[in-house]
Design a protein around this motif. Structure first.
Motif, PDB file in Angstrom:
ATOM      1  N   VAL A 229       1.051 -11.191   1.310  1.00 57.23           N
ATOM      2  CA  VAL A 229       1.133 -10.065   0.379  1.00 57.23           C
ATOM      3  C   VAL A 229      -0.120  -9.221   0.512  1.00 57.23           C
ATOM      4  O   VAL A 229      -1.225  -9.759   0.622  1.00 57.23           O
ATOM      5  CB  VAL A 229       1.262 -10.605  -1.061  1.00 57.23           C
ATOM      6  CG1 VAL A 229       1.020  -9.507  -2.084  1.00 57.23           C
ATOM      7  CG2 VAL A 229       2.632 -11.219  -1.275  1.00 57.23           C
ATOM      8  N   MET A 230       0.067  -7.897   0.508  1.00 49.58           N
ATOM      9  CA  MET A 230      -1.087  -7.002   0.516  1.00 49.58           C
ATOM     10  C   MET A 230      -0.907  -5.981  -0.585  1.00 49.58           C
ATOM     11  O   MET A 230      -0.027  -5.113  -0.513  1.00 49.58           O
ATOM     12  CB  MET A 230      -1.198  -6.333   1.871  1.00 49.58           C
ATOM     13  CG  MET A 230      -1.512  -7.370   2.925  1.00 49.58           C
ATOM     14  SD  MET A 230      -1.618  -6.728   4.545  1.00 49.58           S
ATOM     15  CE  MET A 230      -1.976  -8.242   5.439  1.00 49.58           C
ATOM     16  N   ALA A 231      -1.730  -6.096  -1.616  1.00 49.95           N
ATOM     17  CA  ALA A 231      -1.640  -5.209  -2.773  1.00 49.95           C
ATOM     18  C   ALA A 231      -3.009  -4.590  -3.018  1.00 49.95           C
ATOM     19  O   ALA A 231      -3.975  -5.301  -3.286  1.00 49.95           O
ATOM     20  CB  ALA A 231      -1.182  -5.989  -3.998  1.00 49.95           C
ATOM     21  N   GLU A 232      -3.056  -3.305  -2.917  1.00 50.44           N
ATOM     22  CA  GLU A 232      -4.334  -2.598  -3.014  1.00 50.44           C
ATOM     23  C   GLU A 232      -4.960  -2.765  -4.400  1.00 50.44           C
ATOM     24  O   GLU A 232      -4.283  -2.598  -5.425  1.00 50.44           O
ATOM     25  CB  GLU A 232      -4.099  -1.118  -2.743  1.00 50.44           C
ATOM     26  CG  GLU A 232      -5.347  -0.293  -2.592  1.00 50.44           C
ATOM     27  CD  GLU A 232      -5.037   1.132  -2.189  1.00 50.44           C
ATOM     28  OE1 GLU A 232      -3.849   1.527  -2.179  1.00 50.44           O
ATOM     29  OE2 GLU A 232      -5.993   1.856  -1.886  1.00 50.44           O
ATOM     30  N   PRO A 233      -6.227  -3.126  -4.481  1.00 51.59           N
ATOM     31  CA  PRO A 233      -6.877  -3.243  -5.788  1.00 51.59           C
ATOM     32  C   PRO A 233      -6.812  -1.929  -6.550  1.00 51.59           C
ATOM     33  O   PRO A 233      -6.944  -0.851  -5.962  1.00 51.59           O
ATOM     34  CB  PRO A 233      -8.332  -3.577  -5.418  1.00 51.59           C
ATOM     35  CG  PRO A 233      -8.267  -4.148  -4.060  1.00 51.59           C
ATOM     36  CD  PRO A 233      -7.130  -3.483  -3.372  1.00 51.59           C
TER      37      PRO A 233
ATOM     38  N   HIS B 232       0.850  -1.197   0.000  1.00 42.08           N
ATOM     39  CA  HIS B 232       0.000   0.000   0.000  1.00 42.08           C
ATOM     40  C   HIS B 232       0.878   1.238   0.000  1.00 42.08           C
ATOM     41  O   HIS B 232       1.867   1.312   0.723  1.00 42.08           O
ATOM     42  CB  HIS B 232      -0.916  -0.008   1.230  1.00 42.08           C
ATOM     43  CG  HIS B 232      -2.100  -0.908   1.067  1.00 42.08           C
ATOM     44  ND1 HIS B 232      -3.396  -0.442   1.125  1.00 42.08           N
ATOM     45  CD2 HIS B 232      -2.190  -2.240   0.827  1.00 42.08           C
ATOM     46  CE1 HIS B 232      -4.238  -1.455   0.936  1.00 42.08           C
ATOM     47  NE2 HIS B 232      -3.533  -2.547   0.753  1.00 42.08           N
TER      48      HIS B 232
ATOM     49  N   ASN C 222      -1.826  -4.551  -8.535  1.00 39.27           N
ATOM     50  CA  ASN C 222      -3.024  -5.389  -8.478  1.00 39.27           C
ATOM     51  C   ASN C 222      -4.038  -4.790  -9.452  1.00 39.27           C
ATOM     52  O   ASN C 222      -5.036  -4.199  -9.062  1.00 39.27           O
ATOM     53  CB  ASN C 222      -3.585  -5.441  -7.057  1.00 39.27           C
ATOM     54  CG  ASN C 222      -4.662  -6.497  -6.904  1.00 39.27           C
ATOM     55  OD1 ASN C 222      -5.114  -7.105  -7.885  1.00 39.27           O
ATOM     56  ND2 ASN C 222      -5.074  -6.744  -5.676  1.00 39.27           N
TER      57      ASN C 222
ATOM     58  N   LEU D 108      -2.154  -9.466  -9.160  1.00 37.53           N
ATOM     59  CA  LEU D 108      -1.866  -9.935  -7.806  1.00 37.53           C
ATOM     60  C   LEU D 108      -0.963 -11.165  -7.866  1.00 37.53           C
ATOM     61  O   LEU D 108      -0.095 -11.356  -7.002  1.00 37.53           O
ATOM     62  CB  LEU D 108      -3.165 -10.263  -7.072  1.00 37.53           C
ATOM     63  CG  LEU D 108      -2.979 -10.727  -5.619  1.00 37.53           C
ATOM     64  CD1 LEU D 108      -2.364  -9.632  -4.757  1.00 37.53           C
ATOM     65  CD2 LEU D 108      -4.308 -11.190  -5.015  1.00 37.53           C
TER      66      LEU D 108
ATOM     67  N   ASN E 270      -7.883  -4.666   1.314  1.00 33.07           N
ATOM     68  CA  ASN E 270      -6.597  -4.708   2.001  1.00 33.07           C
ATOM     69  C   ASN E 270      -5.590  -5.584   1.274  1.00 33.07           C
ATOM     70  O   ASN E 270      -4.582  -5.089   0.799  1.00 33.07           O
ATOM     71  CB  ASN E 270      -6.760  -5.223   3.430  1.00 33.07           C
ATOM     72  CG  ASN E 270      -5.418  -5.244   4.148  1.00 33.07           C
ATOM     73  OD1 ASN E 270      -4.751  -4.216   4.265  1.00 33.07           O
ATOM     74  ND2 ASN E 270      -5.015  -6.418   4.607  1.00 33.07           N
ATOM     75  N   CYS E 271      -5.864  -6.874   1.171  1.00 34.35           N
ATOM     76  CA  CYS E 271      -4.858  -7.762   0.578  1.00 34.35           C
ATOM     77  C   CYS E 271      -4.988  -7.863  -0.934  1.00 34.35           C
ATOM     78  O   CYS E 271      -4.055  -8.285  -1.614  1.00 34.35           O
ATOM     79  CB  CYS E 271      -4.917  -9.158   1.203  1.00 34.35           C
ATOM     80  SG  CYS E 271      -6.394 -10.089   0.782  1.00 34.35           S
TER      81      CYS E 271
ATOM     82  N   ARG F  10      -8.802 -10.451   9.641  1.00 33.02           N
ATOM     83  CA  ARG F  10      -7.370 -10.099   9.684  1.00 33.02           C
ATOM     84  C   ARG F  10      -7.118  -8.889   8.797  1.00 33.02           C
ATOM     85  O   ARG F  10      -6.358  -7.987   9.164  1.00 33.02           O
ATOM     86  CB  ARG F  10      -6.512 -11.276   9.234  1.00 33.02           C
ATOM     87  CG  ARG F  10      -5.043 -10.896   9.032  1.00 33.02           C
ATOM     88  CD  ARG F  10      -4.153 -12.113   8.896  1.00 33.02           C
ATOM     89  NE  ARG F  10      -2.820 -11.807   8.438  1.00 33.02           N
ATOM     90  CZ  ARG F  10      -1.879 -11.188   9.153  1.00 33.02           C
ATOM     91  NH1 ARG F  10      -2.123 -10.784  10.373  1.00 33.02           N
ATOM     92  NH2 ARG F  10      -0.677 -10.975   8.649  1.00 33.02           N
TER      93      ARG F  10
ATOM     94  N   TRP G 138      -5.680  -5.355   9.923  1.00 29.35           N
ATOM     95  CA  TRP G 138      -4.436  -4.844   9.334  1.00 29.35           C
ATOM     96  C   TRP G 138      -4.656  -3.447   8.761  1.00 29.35           C
ATOM     97  O   TRP G 138      -3.816  -2.556   8.923  1.00 29.35           O
ATOM     98  CB  TRP G 138      -3.944  -5.805   8.244  1.00 29.35           C
ATOM     99  CG  TRP G 138      -2.564  -5.454   7.762  1.00 29.35           C
ATOM    100  CD1 TRP G 138      -2.232  -4.497   6.855  1.00 29.35           C
ATOM    101  CD2 TRP G 138      -1.336  -6.041   8.202  1.00 29.35           C
ATOM    102  NE1 TRP G 138      -0.866  -4.446   6.696  1.00 29.35           N
ATOM    103  CE2 TRP G 138      -0.287  -5.373   7.494  1.00 29.35           C
ATOM    104  CE3 TRP G 138      -1.007  -7.048   9.099  1.00 29.35           C
ATOM    105  CZ2 TRP G 138       1.054  -5.696   7.687  1.00 29.35           C
ATOM    106  CZ3 TRP G 138       0.326  -7.364   9.273  1.00 29.35           C
ATOM    107  CH2 TRP G 138       1.345  -6.697   8.574  1.00 29.35           C
TER     108      TRP G 138
END
Lengths: 565, 63
Positions: free
Chosen positions: A314-318, A269, A323, A283, B18-19, B46, B50
């Motif tokens: 992994v956290m990738a913002e849409p 993010h 992503n 993603l 978020n993810c 979660r 987060w």
């Protein structure tokens, strides 16, 4: 855990994956497979978790679990029958980009699915706006080639003829595509057969139990590696230059790496919104890059399977660069943005693990793609040409020269094969002096390839990077050299960029430029960044580099204090 | 991700904010884990936690 059986079984399965790869290499039609080896073969359990893979392309290795699992969400296990083979390439459903085609075949034992044999291959020609599969100026997915949802290309052992016809009608090289798709199918056929042999030898229960132990073992070893890294949040920024549509606008990749005990989270993010042009990553790519980076920093003897990926999130913002949302393009994400993501993570972790990361590598596969009608054979040809780069210097060694970028494990097509298969004459191919960033440990060298067009016309496109933003150094090391793509038209005597010669928005991303007989193209590949203060470089190493032509006298004097006798 | 009634094409894509994971409308397993928070649908608690923690961290860094 029965460690003995586990090790034997792991080795056997990795060996099967290698055999699958050899089959693919030897039966395929395109140089991207039989020379460049741009494919990956693996095995998965019935949930789509990867249980074994050999030394293939990290981009595909990391992408495999999500690819298979995405398909299983749409085609339930109960609808998969013995002899089926499923094909998929959709970037928005777990895919990497349109050229990457995933095949998987169920492994049935006594009527029960026990897992899948998987082959992922980069098909060179996928239709779309540009021959060769990389449309550098694409603004939506529909320009990037045929998009294939999970479909059965083979049903119960028989070709699904309607699917074949639809696919082959929409590509420029149906004969070659047919051969390549059949090679990928041959690979999964072999994987199925060999694994059935494993099940016959050990029994279903033992194999199932041992594979579960293997994944748990890999997970535990990865967690133990991660435990050794100091806890904390490590951040870094890097940029992808241009998107092929809006000129000279850089796109930020930001990562906060959260290391906590035996787990690690890559939080992307803060990254730029998705671009108009095709540098966006899916993603699947963002996830694969995270796995790739961690594997580069940790014990290489940990068996590679979904178990060792479990501690990594992994956290990738849409709607961000990492992503991409439908219908934005993404063909460059898997080859160009992936190495930039890895570099960003390594840059972040350089603060915690200075001895386990390198300075920035060249970070591009060149992706010079082309097509046309051969003047002699009258057949349409298409090629995806990937080239290599210099890697970053490390705390203990110089970077390697001319190696495929960090998300691939591919080979350069030999000049002799290139000239036989395609209407180019390769006039020179040589390492570039001074392209490796200066440092205590020098960055690896890039190289240049000069080509003469010997066909009436070849339609060329490209999706590359590092023309403007040089690979960074670490710990006082200097930047590596940038890449370039230049053209000298027949009858002229100056090299020009694609922007200068054809009015393209970007020098590194463009499509459908007509290169004519007598025109020349120069592909220059970037070098790697240096590591450490150049003043600390071993003087013997400086002399050796001078002797080999890796550095010039001017560079030796400027960076290393060289004094001529 | 929501398919058309006949299943032939995709009508819409829905991802966890978020993810970023794709959430399948027809997946019972996915539906059980989903959480609504501040008019957004997350794939799990979660991810909600987060997101909240990230915002706090950023606000603290900016302050």
């Amino acid at each position: 855990m029965d460690f003995v059986t586990m090790n034997i079984l792991d080795s056997a399965m990795v060996s099967i994956c290698r055999e699958m790869g050899i089959t693919l290499m030897k039966t395929s039609y395109s140089t991207i497979f039989n020379e460049a080896l741009d494919f990956t073969c693996g095995l998965a359990d019935m949930n789509g978790d990867m249980i074994a893979v050999a030394d293939f392309c990290p981009a595909q290795i990391g992408g495999m679990p999500l690819l298979v699992q995405s398909c299983l969400k749409e085609i339930p296990i109960s609808d998969i029958h013995e002899g089926d083979i499923i094909l998929h390439n959709d970037p928005y459903r777990g895919g990497l980009h349109t050229p990457e085609h995933t095949f998987f075949k169920p492994i049935f034992v006594e009527g029960e699915i026990m897992g899948f044999a998987v082959a992922i291959g980069h098909i060179a020609e996928v239709g779309g706006m540009a021959p060769g599969g990389f449309c550098g100026e694409a603004t939506e997915i529909f320009q990037e080639g045929v998009r294939i949802p999970p479909v059965k290309i083979v049903k119960k052992g028989e070709d699904n003829v309607e699917v074949w016809k639809l696919l082959l009608a929409n590509v420029r090289t149906p004969r070659v595509n047919y051969g390549d798709l059949k090679a990928l199918i041959a690979a999964v056929d072999l994987g199925e057969k060999q694994m059935q042999g494993i099940f016959a030898k050990y029994g279903k229960a033992k194999v199932k139990e041992t594979v579960a132990d293997l994944l748990l073992y890999s997970e535990k070893r990865m967690r133990a590696e991660l435990e050794m890294i100091p806890d904390g949040i490590y951040s870094f920024d890097d940029y992808v230059e241009s998107d092929g549509v809006e000129s000279d606008k850089n796109h930020l990749i930001h990562v906060d790496v959260h290391k906590n005990g035996g787990s690690i989270v890559m939080d992307y993010h803060g990254t730029s919104p998705q671009a108009i042009g095709p540098i966006n990553a899916t993603l699947g790519v963002a996830t694969s890059a995270a796995y790739n980076a961690v594997l580069h920093m940790t014990d290489p003897t940990i068996p590679r399977n979904s178990g060792c990926f479990r501690p990594i999130e992994v956290m990738a913002e849409p709607g961000s660069l990492l992503n991409v949302d439908f219908p934005a393009p993404s063909v460059g994400g898997n080859t160009e943005t992936h190495p930039r993501i890895v570099g960003t993570i390594l840059g972040a972790m350089s603060k915690a693990l200075p001895d386990r990361v390198m300075a920035a590598e060249g970070g591009t596969h060149c992706n010079f793609v082309f097509g046309g009608v051969d003047a002699d054979t009258k057949e349409y040809f298409a090629c995806y040409d990937l080239e290599a780069v210099g890697w970053g210097g490390r705390s203990f060694a110089d970077g390697n020269s001319a190696v495929d970028s960090i998300n691939g494990n591919c080979r350069i097509t030999p000049v002799e094969v290139y000239e036989t298969r395609f209407p180019w004459l390769i006039e020179s191919l040589a390492l570039d002096t001074d392209s490796g960033g200066a440092g205590k440990h020098r960055g690896g060298l890039g190289y240049s390839k000069q080509m003469l067009c010997v066909n009436d016309v070849i339609t060329c496109s490209q999706m590359t990077d590092r023309h403007l933003l040089a690979p960074w150094g670490l710990e006082g090391g200097k930047e590596g050299g940038c890449g370039a793509t230049l053209v000298m038209k027949d009858g002229e005597d100056t090299w020009k960029t694609m922007r200068e010669a054809y009015g393209k928005a970007s020098t590194s991303r463009f499509n459908n430029v007509a290169i004519r007989r007598g025109d020349r193209v120069l592909l220059r590949m970037p070098g790697g960044g240096g590591y450490g203060d150049p003043a600390e470089r071993d003087p013997d190493a400086v002399l050796s580099d001078l002797k080999d032509g890796y550095i010039s006298k001017e560079a030796a004097k400027k960076y290393y204090g060289y004094k001529e006798a | 991700m929501k398919f058309s009634a006949n299943g032939y094409y995709i009508e819409s894509y829905q991802k966890c904010p978020n993810c970023g994971v794709l959430m399948y409308a027809n997946s019972e397993e996915d539906r059980k884990k989903r959480v609504e928070h501040e008019d957004k649908t997350y794939c799990s608690q979660r991810c909600v936690d987060w997101s909240i923690a990230r915002e706090k961290r950023r606000a603290s860094a900016a302050g």
